[in-house]
Design a protein around this motif. Sequence first.
Motif, PDB file in Angstrom:
ATOM      1  N   GLU A 264       0.639  -4.389   4.322  1.00 39.71           N
ATOM      2  CA  GLU A 264      -0.385  -4.557   5.353  1.00 39.71           C
ATOM      3  C   GLU A 264      -1.084  -5.897   5.165  1.00 39.71           C
ATOM      4  O   GLU A 264      -1.403  -6.296   4.035  1.00 39.71           O
TER       5      GLU A 264
ATOM      6  N   GLU B 237       5.266   3.911   1.918  1.00 41.13           N
ATOM      7  CA  GLU B 237       4.973   2.645   1.240  1.00 41.13           C
ATOM      8  C   GLU B 237       5.176   1.523   2.252  1.00 41.13           C
ATOM      9  O   GLU B 237       6.235   1.412   2.865  1.00 41.13           O
TER      10      GLU B 237
ATOM     11  N   ARG C 217       0.828  -1.192   0.000  1.00 41.18           N
ATOM     12  CA  ARG C 217       0.000   0.000   0.000  1.00 41.18           C
ATOM     13  C   ARG C 217       0.869   1.250   0.000  1.00 41.18           C
ATOM     14  O   ARG C 217       2.019   1.232   0.477  1.00 41.18           O
ATOM     15  N   SER C 218       0.307   2.339  -0.519  1.00 36.41           N
ATOM     16  CA  SER C 218       0.973   3.639  -0.515  1.00 36.41           C
ATOM     17  C   SER C 218      -0.035   4.667  -0.012  1.00 36.41           C
ATOM     18  O   SER C 218      -1.178   4.704  -0.494  1.00 36.41           O
ATOM     19  N   GLU C 219       0.405   5.501   0.952  1.00 35.19           N
ATOM     20  CA  GLU C 219      -0.558   6.422   1.559  1.00 35.19           C
ATOM     21  C   GLU C 219       0.159   7.598   2.216  1.00 35.19           C
ATOM     22  O   GLU C 219       1.297   7.455   2.693  1.00 35.19           O
TER      23      GLU C 219
END
Length: 338
Positions: free
Chosen positions: A96, A93, A63-65
């Motif tokens: 999860e 990055e 995931r990237s957030e």
Amino acid sequence: MNKIPIKNIYYMLAYVFSNFTLKDFADVETEKFENIHNLFASILSHGIGRQLKQGLYREYINRSENLSTVRGKINLQNTMKNLISGQRKIFCEFDELLENNLPNQILKMTANLLVRHKDVGEKYKSALKKEILFFSRVDKIIPKKIYWSKIYLPKNNQSYKFLIEICRLIIEGMIQTTDDGEYKLKSFLDEQSLNRLYEKFLLAYYRKHFPQIKTAPEQISWALDDDYKNLLPAMQTDITLSHGEKILIIDAKFYSHVTQKYFDTHKLHSQNLYQIFTYVKNKSARTDSEVSGMLLYARTDEEIQPDNIYRMSGNKISVKTLDLNKNFSDSLFVELQS
């Protein structure tokens, strides 16, 4: 459609999927089902229920957030863009562990298919609806997005593998595409699907109850006078049994009608007889063993049921029917060993 008891389809599944043990689905075994849809809805509901108690299968997803605190690795380029635009966020990055993966997407989609099917009873729909609530964080998927060969599950998660195989059987048996590309439901388990299940059942049955016999599908080579084999089709047997100096090639057939009718005369399906004869003759040309063949039909409620043995060019070709209305037992196929 070939009529066999729904309960025997259940037992056929038990043989095909070796990790599908009857004790794990004891409640299913005691139920009486009006149709195949309820049987599969019950199996899937019981299976999902057991998995929910153990926890849904989860995989690490990249995931990237933009976050307020650091998690995983910092993406400097995107973080600088945030700072320039006045955002006090760190672009991270990270991996999860989530339940939003392909196996769970397939379970959710299949459960929804059964819930929407008119032939599934209300009690099964109610159970599935309650279980679907636990898939709220699992994305929807459409059948054409499923690549069955790419599904990976750890070896210690065989119960999930069984559920995915059941889902595949349901999806391939219930889905058809309309002219405009939309999906709709159709009657479950057409003749082709039942034929595949019947074939796999016979293979699994022999492997379980006759371990002394080598049991496997086999690719038969053409007995050619030269090496030129361009354009020749492959010859793949359903089941080849090998024991000592004897070989039996079985072609499993699950048809609505075991014979064809021409001017009030019943005849065997010619293409089936040609096929098993071709298999036997090409196999016998490449071995010193005694090779015979068998067309094994699932018995229907028709008056005429073949039980014949033919001698063809030095080989025995038999045509038999297997009565799936009878209780399953270890002696079911003893006659086939002669």
